[in-house]
Design a protein around this motif. Structure first.
Motif, PDB file in Angstrom:
ATOM      1  N   GLY A   1      17.107   3.087  13.264  1.00 25.38           N
ATOM      2  CA  GLY A   1      17.337   1.665  12.573  1.00 25.38           C
ATOM      3  C   GLY A   1      18.022   0.792  13.840  1.00 25.38           C
ATOM      4  N   VAL A   2      18.457  -0.323  13.265  1.00 30.24           N
ATOM      5  CA  VAL A   2      19.082  -1.256  14.017  1.00 30.24           C
ATOM      6  C   VAL A   2      20.400  -1.017  14.464  1.00 30.24           C
ATOM      7  CG1 VAL A   2      19.443  -3.902  14.414  1.00 30.24           C
ATOM      8  CG2 VAL A   2      17.352  -3.144  13.215  1.00 30.24           C
ATOM      9  N   PRO A   3      20.765  -1.001  15.780  1.00 31.03           N
ATOM     10  CA  PRO A   3      22.470  -0.885  16.032  1.00 31.03           C
ATOM     11  C   PRO A   3      23.200  -1.530  14.936  1.00 31.03           C
ATOM     12  CG  PRO A   3      21.147  -1.243  17.901  1.00 31.03           C
ATOM     13  CD  PRO A   3      20.233  -1.605  16.837  1.00 31.03           C
ATOM     14  N   PRO A   4      24.279  -1.164  14.362  1.00 27.89           N
ATOM     15  CA  PRO A   4      25.171  -1.711  13.554  1.00 27.89           C
ATOM     16  C   PRO A   4      25.763  -2.848  14.119  1.00 27.89           C
ATOM     17  CG  PRO A   4      25.419   0.484  12.966  1.00 27.89           C
ATOM     18  CD  PRO A   4      24.662   0.344  14.221  1.00 27.89           C
ATOM     19  N   VAL A   5      26.087  -3.048  15.494  1.00 28.91           N
ATOM     20  CA  VAL A   5      26.753  -4.026  16.175  1.00 28.91           C
ATOM     21  C   VAL A   5      26.094  -5.076  16.228  1.00 28.91           C
ATOM     22  CG1 VAL A   5      26.148  -3.041  18.602  1.00 28.91           C
ATOM     23  CG2 VAL A   5      28.183  -4.487  18.359  1.00 28.91           C
ATOM     24  N   LEU A   6      24.383  -5.052  16.381  1.00 30.88           N
ATOM     25  CA  LEU A   6      23.533  -6.200  16.308  1.00 30.88           C
ATOM     26  C   LEU A   6      23.445  -6.629  14.815  1.00 30.88           C
ATOM     27  CD1 LEU A   6      21.898  -7.595  18.132  1.00 30.88           C
ATOM     28  CD2 LEU A   6      19.997  -6.131  17.749  1.00 30.88           C
ATOM     29  N   VAL A   7      23.427  -5.532  13.767  1.00 29.60           N
ATOM     30  CA  VAL A   7      23.382  -5.880  12.509  1.00 29.60           C
ATOM     31  C   VAL A   7      24.576  -7.123  12.284  1.00 29.60           C
ATOM     32  CG1 VAL A   7      23.580  -5.169  10.121  1.00 29.60           C
ATOM     33  CG2 VAL A   7      22.112  -3.922  11.713  1.00 29.60           C
TER      34      VAL A   7
ATOM     35  N   ALA B   1      35.722   1.734  31.719  1.00 30.16           N
ATOM     36  CA  ALA B   1      36.540   0.744  30.977  1.00 30.16           C
ATOM     37  C   ALA B   1      35.758  -0.587  31.299  1.00 30.16           C
ATOM     38  CB  ALA B   1      38.121   0.522  31.315  1.00 30.16           C
ATOM     39  N   SER B   2      35.551  -0.875  32.746  1.00 31.79           N
ATOM     40  CA  SER B   2      34.950  -2.154  33.119  1.00 31.79           C
ATOM     41  C   SER B   2      33.584  -2.129  32.814  1.00 31.79           C
ATOM     42  CB  SER B   2      35.199  -2.322  34.555  1.00 31.79           C
ATOM     43  OG  SER B   2      34.655  -1.337  35.375  1.00 31.79           O
ATOM     44  N   ALA B   3      32.967  -1.100  32.412  1.00 36.10           N
ATOM     45  CA  ALA B   3      31.597  -1.358  32.277  1.00 36.10           C
ATOM     46  C   ALA B   3      31.178  -1.329  30.636  1.00 36.10           C
ATOM     47  CB  ALA B   3      30.846  -0.161  32.532  1.00 36.10           C
ATOM     48  N   CYS B   4      32.491  -0.970  29.705  1.00 31.77           N
ATOM     49  CA  CYS B   4      32.034  -1.100  28.422  1.00 31.77           C
ATOM     50  C   CYS B   4      31.665  -2.281  27.800  1.00 31.77           C
ATOM     51  CB  CYS B   4      33.510  -0.681  27.728  1.00 31.77           C
ATOM     52  SG  CYS B   4      33.328  -0.798  25.696  1.00 31.77           S
ATOM     53  N   PRO B   5      30.848  -2.326  27.137  1.00 31.71           N
ATOM     54  CA  PRO B   5      29.911  -3.854  26.813  1.00 31.71           C
ATOM     55  C   PRO B   5      30.881  -4.334  25.774  1.00 31.71           C
ATOM     56  CG  PRO B   5      28.539  -2.159  25.950  1.00 31.71           C
ATOM     57  CD  PRO B   5      29.540  -1.487  26.752  1.00 31.71           C
TER      58      PRO B   5
ATOM     59  N   ALA C   1      30.598   0.498  19.975  1.00 34.97           N
ATOM     60  CA  ALA C   1      29.208   0.036  19.383  1.00 34.97           C
ATOM     61  C   ALA C   1      28.340   1.488  19.505  1.00 34.97           C
ATOM     62  CB  ALA C   1      28.267  -0.774  20.042  1.00 34.97           C
ATOM     63  N   PHE C   2      29.008   2.607  20.003  1.00 32.70           N
ATOM     64  CA  PHE C   2      28.221   3.724  20.200  1.00 32.70           C
ATOM     65  C   PHE C   2      26.815   3.867  21.279  1.00 32.70           C
ATOM     66  CE2 PHE C   2      30.312   4.590  16.015  1.00 32.70           C
ATOM     67  CZ  PHE C   2      31.224   5.512  16.322  1.00 32.70           C
ATOM     68  N   CYS C   3      27.225   2.867  22.025  1.00 32.42           N
ATOM     69  CA  CYS C   3      25.988   2.453  23.076  1.00 32.42           C
ATOM     70  C   CYS C   3      26.164   3.977  24.065  1.00 32.42           C
ATOM     71  CB  CYS C   3      26.015   1.268  23.702  1.00 32.42           C
ATOM     72  SG  CYS C   3      27.269   1.470  25.118  1.00 32.42           S
TER      73      CYS C   3
END
Ligand SMILES: Cc1cc2nc3c(=O)[nH]c(=O)nc-3n(C[C@H](O)[C@H](O)[C@H](O)COP(=O)(O)O)c2cc1C
Length: 251
Positions: free
Chosen positions: A42-48, A183-187, A206-208
């Motif tokens: 499905g669509v990532p919840p963060v995007l939903v 830490a610096s890369a976490c979106p 976001a569980f990316c």
């Protein structure tokens, strides 16, 4: 065409940027292109959540998802989501890309051979999608939905995010040098560092899995599930924020 890209390890970013180049003069002011990875069919919840905060009245929203194996019925969820915000769903497409999900038994990154084969095939696929969008087509062509796609998208998707992905399971292992790359890369800006520089995960994940895949020491783990698993970043990966954040995915 206004484009919104959401990407953890760079697959969707590479696909989105290639499409932006190919579609530079295509579409109208109303057209929007959304590019993102499939999460649990499905669509990532963060995007939903991001889309649920938008008014898309008058916009035609084309969707291009990237996925490792099966897209499920991400298209149905997309249509409902966009229509629910007043928008019109446009063409709905999928591109198979190297796998990034490693948090369950038997799920791992692809072998170098499979990874390369997927990357090699993606270029032609992206060109075909660009042609379809430029022609005004509103086709549904996910490439591969997988077996029982409706069941997986309807039942496993909500179960997965309720029961399977738990932020408290992220931790660092003894190999962590406290370098701070995760830490610096976490979106989502969800990782802080303790006095030794070691990562601490907050509640806005976001569980990316970018923190896991980007760690130069391979010292980020998710419970015991990631032990012995591989890492992957797209060859053109560069850290990006998610839509809605600073320096976000909107182009
Ligand atoms: C939390 C999570 C769930 C995923 N679920 C699926 C899935 O249901 N089906 C699939 O084929 N790939 C799945 N994947 C793999 C990604 O969709 C795929 O590797 C994608 O191209 C990653 O894109 P990105 O680098 O832009 O984040 C999942 C990855 C993550 C991190």
């Amino acid at each position: 065409m206004e484009t919104v890209i959401f990407s953890g390890m760079g697959n969707s970013q590479a696909v989105g940027e290639a499409l932006m180049g190919l579609l530079a003069d295509a579409g109208t002011e109303a057209d929007m292109l959304w590019v993102f990875p499939v999460y649990a069919w499905g669509v990532p919840p963060v995007l939903v959540r991001y889309i649920e905060g938008l008014d898309l009245t008058g916009r035609v929203c084309h969707m291009v998802c990237t996925f490792g194996d099966e897209a499920g019925r991400t298209d149905r969820q997309w249509r409902r989501l966009i229509a629910g915000r007043g928008g019109t769903p446009g063409g709905v497409y999928g591109v198979r890309m190297p796998n990034t999900y490693v948090c369950l038994p038997f799920f791992d990154v692809d072998s170098p051979r499979v990874r390369q084969a997927k990357l090699d095939a993606a270029g032609e696929r992206v060109e075909a999608i660009a042609r379809a969008i430029a022609s005004g087509s509103r086709a549904t062509d996910l490439y591969y939905a997988g077996p029982l796609p409706g069941l997986k998208s309807r039942l496993i998707y909500p179960w997965f995010f309720r029961n399977q992905m738990k932020m408290g399971r992220f931790h660092h292992t003894v190999g962590c040098t406290g370098c701070g790359v995760c830490a610096s890369a976490c979106p989502s800006g969800n990782i802080t560092r303790d006095v030794d520089g070691a990562p601490q995960w907050g509640s806005d994940c976001a569980f990316c899995l970018r923190c896991y895949h980007i760690c130069p020491q391979h010292a980020v783990a998710y419970g015991r599930q990631t032990s012995g698993k591989g890492q992957y970043l797209h060859p053109k990966f560069r850290p990006s924020r998610f839509p809605g954040g600073d320096d976000d995915g909107q182009k």
